[in-house]
Design an enzyme around this catalytic site. Structure first.
Site, PDB file in Angstrom:
ATOM      1  N   HIS A   1       0.863  -1.180   0.000  1.00 16.36           N
ATOM      2  CA  HIS A   1       0.000   0.000   0.000  1.00 16.36           C
ATOM      3  C   HIS A   1       0.903   1.235   0.000  1.00 16.36           C
ATOM      4  O   HIS A   1       1.769   1.384   0.866  1.00 16.36           O
ATOM      5  CB  HIS A   1      -0.917   0.009   1.221  1.00 16.36           C
ATOM      6  CG  HIS A   1      -1.891  -1.126   1.237  1.00 16.36           C
ATOM      7  ND1 HIS A   1      -2.195  -1.836   2.376  1.00 16.36           N
ATOM      8  CD2 HIS A   1      -2.630  -1.675   0.239  1.00 16.36           C
ATOM      9  CE1 HIS A   1      -3.083  -2.776   2.083  1.00 16.36           C
ATOM     10  NE2 HIS A   1      -3.363  -2.701   0.791  1.00 16.36           N
TER      11      HIS A   1
ATOM     12  N   GLU B   1       1.718   3.697   3.115  1.00 18.43           N
ATOM     13  CA  GLU B   1       2.180   3.110   4.383  1.00 18.43           C
ATOM     14  C   GLU B   1       3.700   3.179   4.402  1.00 18.43           C
ATOM     15  O   GLU B   1       4.401   2.219   4.086  1.00 18.43           O
ATOM     16  CB  GLU B   1       1.625   1.696   4.519  1.00 18.43           C
ATOM     17  CG  GLU B   1       0.096   1.698   4.536  1.00 18.43           C
ATOM     18  CD  GLU B   1      -0.526   0.319   4.598  1.00 18.43           C
ATOM     19  OE1 GLU B   1       0.225  -0.675   4.710  1.00 18.43           O
ATOM     20  OE2 GLU B   1      -1.768   0.235   4.541  1.00 18.43           O
TER      21      GLU B   1
ATOM     22  N   HIS C   1       3.365  -3.282   7.023  1.00 16.91           N
ATOM     23  CA  HIS C   1       2.334  -2.282   6.746  1.00 16.91           C
ATOM     24  C   HIS C   1       2.258  -1.283   7.900  1.00 16.91           C
ATOM     25  O   HIS C   1       2.884  -1.465   8.948  1.00 16.91           O
ATOM     26  CB  HIS C   1       0.964  -2.959   6.601  1.00 16.91           C
ATOM     27  CG  HIS C   1       0.835  -3.833   5.396  1.00 16.91           C
ATOM     28  ND1 HIS C   1       0.163  -3.450   4.268  1.00 16.91           N
ATOM     29  CD2 HIS C   1       1.302  -5.092   5.144  1.00 16.91           C
ATOM     30  CE1 HIS C   1       0.214  -4.425   3.363  1.00 16.91           C
ATOM     31  NE2 HIS C   1       0.902  -5.429   3.875  1.00 16.91           N
TER      32      HIS C   1
ATOM     33  N   GLU D   1       1.664  -4.969  11.155  1.00 19.00           N
ATOM     34  CA  GLU D   1       1.274  -3.560  11.210  1.00 19.00           C
ATOM     35  C   GLU D   1       2.172  -2.848  12.219  1.00 19.00           C
ATOM     36  O   GLU D   1       2.194  -3.198  13.399  1.00 19.00           O
ATOM     37  CB  GLU D   1      -0.192  -3.434  11.627  1.00 19.00           C
ATOM     38  CG  GLU D   1      -1.172  -4.145  10.705  1.00 19.00           C
ATOM     39  CD  GLU D   1      -1.403  -3.414   9.396  1.00 19.00           C
ATOM     40  OE1 GLU D   1      -1.038  -2.220   9.305  1.00 19.00           O
ATOM     41  OE2 GLU D   1      -1.954  -4.035   8.463  1.00 19.00           O
TER      42      GLU D   1
END
EC number: 3.5.1.96
Length: 348
Positions: free
Chosen positions: A64, A67, A164, A228
């Site tokens: 993404h 990010e 991410h 994350e």
């Protein structure tokens, strides 16, 4: 290529200057102890010259485009290897996933790439946009990397950390999603590695998905995670001191330094089980909570958390926590993951 990389001293800059393609370059020696090769834009491989390694490690970021912290983290590690400050002693594949979206400063160009793996890129409309084309290429590079590692002998550990950051804040700042792996125990060593990296929360998924980490876990039995590392910020605005533990453990991993991990202790980590996902079935889907609710916010049994098609969606368990709520996804896609505390997960 080596002169080009060392001259710019910034693999990310080289990638973003050539977002669609870079001609591959065969392995070249670096400081007499490392081989570096370029497979495509954003695709860089390091391996020890002597071939003496035990792990095949994939570190992917930028699937993404907005990010940015993981992108900067990986680019820093790459730069340290290129400039001789780090000597890799394991095979490492660095992937910058979506250069076009990074250049745009957006999460996607046309479609969420992290729903396009395990062949999903070629289903439905097929290879109809840049994310689908790139996802197929990334699968090819991971396959090539792991298969070349297998040529070096049996018993090698395969690892894939897909990095991410989250759109919203979180009650647990850093967390990892452990892909569904039926018939295989979860790795206590990997969970404690994540904890040492500052990632103290793990979600055990309950079904197959089309994410990048599931692709590597299912097809190659890799120790793979979607990780994350905090909240989304623009490039250059991340407080990289927040990732010091992550960087240190990644450095130890790729340089084959002692990891010094504590034995698995579930009291030292937060473990959740995915109990269900809620998909968007009609355009009028809406959550009842505010748009800034944090990941891992919990709601009691019977609470109305969403509505769609004139029907209420209720919390079914004693309490369920939400992760990745997003009412704006296209019809048919996941709007939220619902969690409960993991009870006696099969960890070895």
């Amino acid at each position: 290529m080596l002169n080009l990389l060392q001259g710019c001293k910034d693999f990310l800059h080289l990638t973003l200057s050539n977002p669609e393609h870079l001609d591959p370059i065969a392995p070249q020696p670096l400081y007499g102890h490392t081989l570096v090769s370029l497979w495509d834009t954003g695709v860089l491989v390091f391996e020890p010259v002597d071939g003496n390694s035990h792990k095949d490690i994939v570190l992917s970021s930028g699937v993404h485009g907005n990010e940015t912290a993981p992108i900067e983290l990986c680019n820093g590690l790459i730069q340290d290897v290129l400039e001789g400050r780090l000597q890799v002693k394991e095979r490492v594949l660095f992937l910058i996933g979506n250069p076009a979206a990074i250049n745009n400063g957006t999460r996607i160009v046309d479609e969420n790439m992290n729903r396009l793996f395990s062949g999903e890129h070629s289903r439905g409309p097929g290879l109809s946009n840049p994310e689908r084309v790139r996802a197929k290429k990334l699968e090819t590079y991971v396959t090539r990397f792991f298969e070349k590692g297998a040529e070096k002998g049996e018993g090698r550990q395969r690892i894939h950390y897909d990095l991410h950051t989250a759109i919203r804040g979180s009650k647990h700042e850093k967390f990892a999603i452990y892909p569904y792996r039926p018939g295989r125990a979860f790795s206590g060593e990997q969970i404690m590695f994540l904890a040492a990296s500052g990632v103290d929360t793990v979600l055990f998924h309950h079904e197959p998905t089309t994410t990048f980490s599931y692709f590597s876990s299912e097809l190659f039995r890799a120790d793979a995670f979607t990780i994350e590392l905090g909240k989304v910020y623009p490039m250059g605005q991340n407080d990289m001191s927040k990732f010091a533990n992550t960087r240190e453990m990644f450095k130890r991993l790729i340089c084959a330094e002692p990891l010094e991990l504590a034995p698995f202790d579930e009291t030292q980590v937060n473990l959740y089980q995915v109990c269900r996902v809620i998909n968007k079935e009609v355009d009028d889907f809406e959550f009842t909570f505010s748009t800034d609710v944090e990941n891992f916010s919990a709601f009691p049994r019977g609470h109305v958390i969403a509505r769609q098609g004139g029907k209420d969606i209720l919390v079914e368990q004693e309490a369920e926590a939400v992760v990745f709520p997003n009412a704006k996804v296209p019809v048919g896609q996941r709007t939220v993951i619902m969690l409960v505390p993991a009870v006696n997960p099969h960890v070895e």
